[in-house]
Enzyme design. Structure first.
Site, mmCIF file in Angstrom:
data_model
loop_
_atom_site.group_PDB
_atom_site.id
_atom_site.type_symbol
_atom_site.label_atom_id
_atom_site.label_comp_id
_atom_site.label_asym_id
_atom_site.label_seq_id
_atom_site.Cartn_x
_atom_site.Cartn_y
_atom_site.Cartn_z
ATOM 1 N N ASP A 1 7.665 8.453 -2.287
ATOM 2 C CA ASP A 1 6.326 9.300 -3.303
ATOM 3 C C ASP A 1 6.912 10.313 -4.810
ATOM 4 O OD1 ASP A 1 6.159 8.757 -0.690
ATOM 5 O OD2 ASP A 1 4.930 10.946 -0.334
ATOM 6 N N GLU B 1 1.600 0.406 5.358
ATOM 7 C CA GLU B 1 2.457 -0.183 6.203
ATOM 8 C C GLU B 1 1.435 -0.102 7.178
ATOM 9 O OE1 GLU B 1 2.976 3.982 5.618
ATOM 10 O OE2 GLU B 1 4.985 3.893 4.524
ATOM 11 N N LYS C 1 -4.110 0.343 4.756
ATOM 12 C CA LYS C 1 -3.631 1.824 5.302
ATOM 13 C C LYS C 1 -4.315 2.545 3.770
ATOM 14 C CE LYS C 1 0.063 5.151 6.342
ATOM 15 N NZ LYS C 1 1.272 5.285 6.623
ATOM 16 N N GLN C 2 -3.259 2.547 3.036
ATOM 17 C CA GLN C 2 -3.654 2.588 1.485
ATOM 18 C C GLN C 2 -3.259 1.522 0.435
ATOM 19 O OE1 GLN C 2 0.446 4.501 2.006
ATOM 20 N NE2 GLN C 2 0.879 5.011 0.205
#
Lengths: 787, 787
Positions: free
Chosen positions: B357, B499, B613-614
């Site tokens: 991040d 993930e 997920k992303q």
């Protein structure tokens, strides 16, 4: 509002009720309405949470040191009581909406807590709630809860979260490693944790049975986990008159359980077997489990002690039942490796540690009423000899110097070093009792003497008792200091029962009790030499009795025993007390909370005034009278009376141990009205209206003392040099009093009215006793008129 | 109710307000309205307690492992925010009585939290409350609170307890030894505690200044201590219009403070000096301390970043200011030994650990806006090399394998092993990212590249950067697996950014980023050989570069880089994703909370569906474009577009990292309306109406990503092989956008309207940049019309 006689019929005088909800009484109710079985104790926090709540679940003996610089204590286990309820999506709380017909009650007879009320939500929907809960006496590892909810007026969205929450701690101290959480079959929740220092495994299983209108719900709940938490979420729409019923059955096991000693302990096996047990319990269901529990209370408690008071004031009867109830909860009757905590298992106060409270205030009840339990409690002290010997060595003494505070038997001294704030320095106050409050060793010797005299349990003496008495006497002999100038032994720098006096010399209580301890050792040695020389020989070498015996004789004879003051026959509490400054104590005598004197003075200042925390010299006069020293002129009745009237006005009763002793003494010196009023105040220590006094837990010694006040005080039962004396002095309001004691193996039923003493030997054995200065022998049933 | 534009005049668009009190929003408000300064962060819990509150105070870098089987985390320090207020003896709470004119607001400009309301007690007495609070940016160790209370109608008994409460913990885990509590001069409270494993001392001092109608009160408060608590109790009778004013000033210091390294650290000295400081601060008083704090925010934050949006929708401007506010709070700009936690310092979530991040979502803001802070954050990773090397060795690799989660630099990998419940087995799920989410090492290499290109900070490269890039490249070279059959290197068994796909082979993102890392190492090696052979020689021996360099070349050239699918140009996320079962995701795409798919499926099942997920492949396309690989045909614009349209419908945005990347990509592929709507959703991750989403803390990466979305997305700023490209695509609602970046040491003011791009070199240096495919050089001020 507390209310103490809400039961009817079978349960009259058995019920302690709260008839209006107030968060001010949360702590008090959690403690005095707590549930337990000696194995575990649980505060009666409500299902829904409140800001000031204190949820506690303790299992006796699971001591742990959370951090190296803290003392060992009973860890607060994971919680299963909290249920987060939402009504139409809003948190349910009695602080919102309207509550009607509220009653929370503990039925002492069945040891069941219940709570019911009608609640109207802030949105105007009306629901009826009923909660029940018990911690089983039939199965020490089991507890169960039942929640019933009915929607009375509208359809309502009702949901709740319930599971196991291991975020609990002891006022911030965390004793458990994170552990493992698991849900089996989307239903059975298991938590396995281990204490971080003592390595005690704890396995908690819980499961829910949820029915709507008697039908089991089919929908699986949501499962959730958070750190140290696992729970299920259930949601329903209840139509008017729909009835939701939730049973939550829980088991608790630890690696410290006695049976973990017997077999090869295996955690995996415990996990499996406890889960299997849980399934069976859950199948049985709340009502059936409760029936067994209730029967066990009847058989093991009420049918054994048979204590009944017929008083104008029903509070007296209830107070004594309350005492028997909590004496059952607090006492680890199942395991001699465990003692009784100063707050039982009902709060964090005093960390689950055992004090002299056990021997002097609680043990007498068990000695007279349930000797097997008394033996277990004294065995706990025997197991503690290792710690006591270690403490003696650390302090440069011989023999057994018992810890002021004791936890796991081998832990030795566990008194914390630091306490509350010193208002002068702003620092924490030093707690000295672990170092210099030393009378505990003699108190234990006294308890052995009393146990043996009442039970005639020679086996206990042979196995444990002689060794403990010899070794405590050896401690005292090494502890005494020779005063060359005065040609006597003294005991310098101690704290007596009055803990407001630190670092005093020749505290009367301590000196006399040490003297008793030495004399008892000599007496036991002589008895052994005559009756069991073989055992004496066995003990002589390890305990070095050959050298010890003459030492005891020499020192006992030359130990300074403070004489009553010639002028007024007041026994001086210590070398200096009677010369200290007297201050106006009115403010503190009228206090609503204890220890308010510390708001104005620090320990050093309090040390310099004639102010006493609790019975000190007075308890000596009561204790020694029950030994072979009963006719020592220095503890005669006039000394009792003079000392009572001198010290009582200077005593703040800032320990709950104080009032019951004063009750007995007042009765002894003929102040009967005062005695009765002190007795009622003693009941009120836990059952009275003051709101915060029991927040940290019930007062175990005071509760044991209630039985003492009734039986030793009002029934006038006393052990005088091995013989029972019964000189009843019933309060005016009492029409009768009945109770059963165990005298040297025989159950004896005693019945007292203002005019008659009746003794019944239940097994037909003979008992010699004295009443009104006349000696009687009773074999079957004897009635004696009371003057 | 949250409200986002309550300010007027100076503070328009600066205010985040809560205009109605609801306990449902406690967690959200505590996090998004939290205060801090990079040194410490404090959740904005209300003074009075509520059941669902979460009080947190964290000091960056004070990591500790509460128990051996837990991972290290930022401990929750003692609390100074709670004030227990009683009105006529009843607990004050907004859940009781009537509240009017309620507003709680965070002023982003001044970083002050305030709360005011009129409250009528259940007994009908009306009071006016006003609370203010800040955590100083001028003095990192300082915070202050002011409480003003006025009785409006009746005389009222008003009392409160306030002090320091160290019973706080991290969801049950206790990091601190009991410590020492002390009150000096009946006024100054000091708590000294030490963490139980990392031995970090924490000293907290607090003091109160209490005035009634402007006059200091003379009466000394009561002092109390309980376990891990110390507090003062004040009591007043307020007559109508009497005004009580309480200032509470607090300091926090730890032995991990940077200055504790410089001098010989001595706890006693710290206790004394911090107490001395506190006295001075308290004398200064709230208002004066606040002025200094406010000026520091203006100078250090607002005057530096100068980010201004003129939008029809004021929420856009506020969202970006909210981002700059929290970027300042979360970042330990003062100390290179510390990183940024995934929740900043605003909650327990992710334990204060740093993830990718930082490098991919937060660092870009600092690289472009405050390079000194960016350097500090990269230095943190340099200090982490020891841990990264240890992790590589533990896993059988060479070089530096960065931890997926990083805490104290030398801790190495700190990812927990176990997470939430697996709904199929009922066990905790295994968290694999610590072991196999490996792209972090390449992400750090990318960050170094980006930092160096934007800042031209050769010294950083020489001192730290080369070594990190070489060592991460060595890791990758050792990590690759040779596939004999296919004649290529592969990366088997990883987790990519998505993930929801565990144990995949050849995750495109991971393979390409590893390739970039190897290529960057080769490039830097070549550059060093040419420009600084002396340094190369120095690095060569310890890093074994002579062997590494040819290895990088051989492996980079033969590393498998997944090709876009021929039929539709979609880049395959990994070897199997495109072949997995597709399921109906409507339910989860419309979810109100994240991760609802775990209610229906466990990890293993989710692993078998085409659900993401992303952003995974998509973020690759965006990152690699900003390197010297920007013209690789495998990451061309048509791949971007095809992949976006393929993956977005399969992406649940179950990580807050997802939306901002999609915003930039949508903008890149010309889906401007979608981009703007995704941007607004990104702001709403923390500032939106959903109640529980920020409970565990703000979303640091998403907040960093807001700046990226605005600057890289709408302003179209991009680094392309070392050159700045600016291709603005302002949302329709935006009339203008201004901001300042730092380009190779020079501040550059950029102003964009729908029709004009204006660049101003504040120091007159020259900058070459590209816009609309034309290269410009700007020295003073340049305006370029936008087509």
């Amino acid at each position: 509002m507390m209310d103490y006689k809400l039961g009817t019929g079978e349960f009259e005088d058995w019920i302690v009720s709260e008839t209006a909800f107030s968060t001010d009484y949360l702590g008090k109710c959690e403690a005095i309405l707590s549930l337990g079985n000696g194995y575990m104790g649980m505060r009666s926090a409500t299902e829904e949470p409140y800001i000031k709540e204190q949820r506690n679940l303790f299992v006796n003996g699971t001591f742990n040191k959370a951090h190296p610089n803290e003392v060992t204590e009973l860890p607060n286990l994971a919680d299963v009581t909290r249920i987060d309820i939402r009504v139409d999506g809003e948190r349910f709380s009695l602080e919102f909406g309207e509550t009607a017909n509220y009653v929370r009650q503990l039925n002492l007879k069945t040891a069941e807590l219940s709570r019911s009320f009608d609640w109207t939500s802030p949105k105007g929907k009306k629901l009826r709630f009923h909660f029940k809960r018990f911690v089983s006496l039939a199965n020490l590892h089991l507890m169960a809860t039942k929640m019933q909810v009915e929607s009375l007026t509208h359809p309502v969205d009702f949901s709740f979260d319930s599971g196991i929450n291991a975020q609990m701690n002891n006022s911030g101290a965390q004793h458990f490693l994170e552990g493992e959480r698991r849900v089996f079959d989307k239903q059975l929740i298991q938590l396995v944790q281990t204490t971080n220092e003592s390595n005690v495994d704890v396995v908690i299983n819980t499961t829910h049975n949820v029915k709507v209108n008697g039908e089991e719900t089919m929908a699986a709940p949501d499962m959730d986990m958070a750190r140290r938490k696992v729970w299920l979420s259930y949601a329903f729409t209840l139509q008017p008159n729909d009835r939701l019923e939730v049973e939550k059955v829980t088991t608790v096991h630890t690696s410290r359980d006695l049976n973990a000693l017997e077999a090869e302990y295996d955690l995996q096996q415990l996990r499996e077997s406890s889960l299997g047990d849980l399934k069976l319990h859950a199948l049985q269901g709340y009502d059936s489990l409760f029936q067994t529990h209730k029967q066990t209370w009847q058989q093991n408690v009420w049918d054994v002690y048979k204590l009944e008071i017929d008083s104008d004031n029903a509070f007296d009867q209830l107070g004594l039942r309350f005492a028997l109830y909590h004496l059952t909860l607090m006492t680890p009757a199942h395991d001699a490796r465990m003692g009784i905590g100063a707050k039982g298992l009902s709060g964090e106060g005093y960390k689950g540690h055992s004090f002299w409270d056990t021997e002097v205030f609680i043990l007498p009840f068990f000695i007279y009423s349930n000797p097997a339990v008394a033996k277990s409690l004294l065995t706990y002290r025997y197991l503690g000899l290792a710690g006591a010997r270690a403490k003696a060595i650390e302090n440069g003494y011989s023999g057994a110097m018992y810890p002021w505070e004791m936890a796991w038997p081998t832990d030795g001294e566990v008194t914390p070093k630091w306490g509350d704030i010193d208002i002068v320095t702003g620092e924490q106050s030093r707690i000295w009792s672990g170092a210099i409050e030393q009378h505990i060793s003699a108190d234990i010797a006294f308890a052995i003497y009393q146990y043996n005299e009442v039970t005639n349990d020679q086996e206990f003496l042979d196995q444990y008792g002689y060794e403990m008495v010899f070794d405590t006497a050896k401690f005292w002999a090494s502890r005494l200091e020779w005063n060359e100038e005065k040609g006597r032994y003294e005991i310098i720098n101690v704290i007596g029962p009055d803990e407001y006096k630190e670092h005093v010399n020749n505290n009367a209580f301590t000196n006399y009790m040490a003297y008793f301890n030495l004399k008892l050792a000599i007496r036991y040695y002589d008895r052994l030499a005559e009756e069991n020389p073989e055992l004496l020989e066995k003990l002589a070498a390890p305990l070095e009795l050959a050298a010890a015996y003459p030492d005891w004789q020499e020192k006992a004879d030359r130990l300074f025993l403070p004489e009553p003051r010639a002028a007024d026959r007041v026994i001086p509490q210590d070398d200096t007390y009677l010369q200290l400054e007297e201050i106006d104590l009115t403010k503190y005598k009228n206090q609503e909370k204890v220890r308010t004197i510390y708001r104005d003075y620090n320990s050093e200042q309090i040390n310099s005034f004639q102010v006493t925390k609790q019975a000190d010299g007075l308890i000596l006069l009561y204790l020694l009278e029950q030994t072979f020293l009963h006719d020592d002129p220095r503890i005669s009745k006039d000394v009792k009376s003079a000392s009572f009237h001198y010290y009582e006005p200077k005593t703040l009763h800032d320990s709950s141990l104080s009032l019951v002793t004063h009750t007995i003494l007042a009765s002894d010196i003929g102040e009967y009205d005062l005695a009765y009023s002190l007795f009622q105040k003693s009941i009120e220590i836990d059952l009275g209206p003051a709101m915060d006094t029991s927040d940290e837990g019930i007062h175990a010694a005071s509760i044991g003392g209630l039985w003492k006040a009734a039986v030793f005080g009002f029934a006038g039962v006393r052990l005088i040099d091995g013989r029972l004396r019964i000189d009843p002095k019933l309060p005016k309001t009492w029409r009768s009093m009945k109770f059963t004691i165990q005298w040297q193996g025989s159950p004896v039923s005693i019945s007292i009215t203002p005019t008659l003493l009746a003794i019944k030997m239940e097994d037909g054995e003979a008992m010699v006793f004295e009443t009104n200065n006349v000696v009687h022998e009773c074999t079957g049933y004897t009635e004696i008129p009371i003057a």
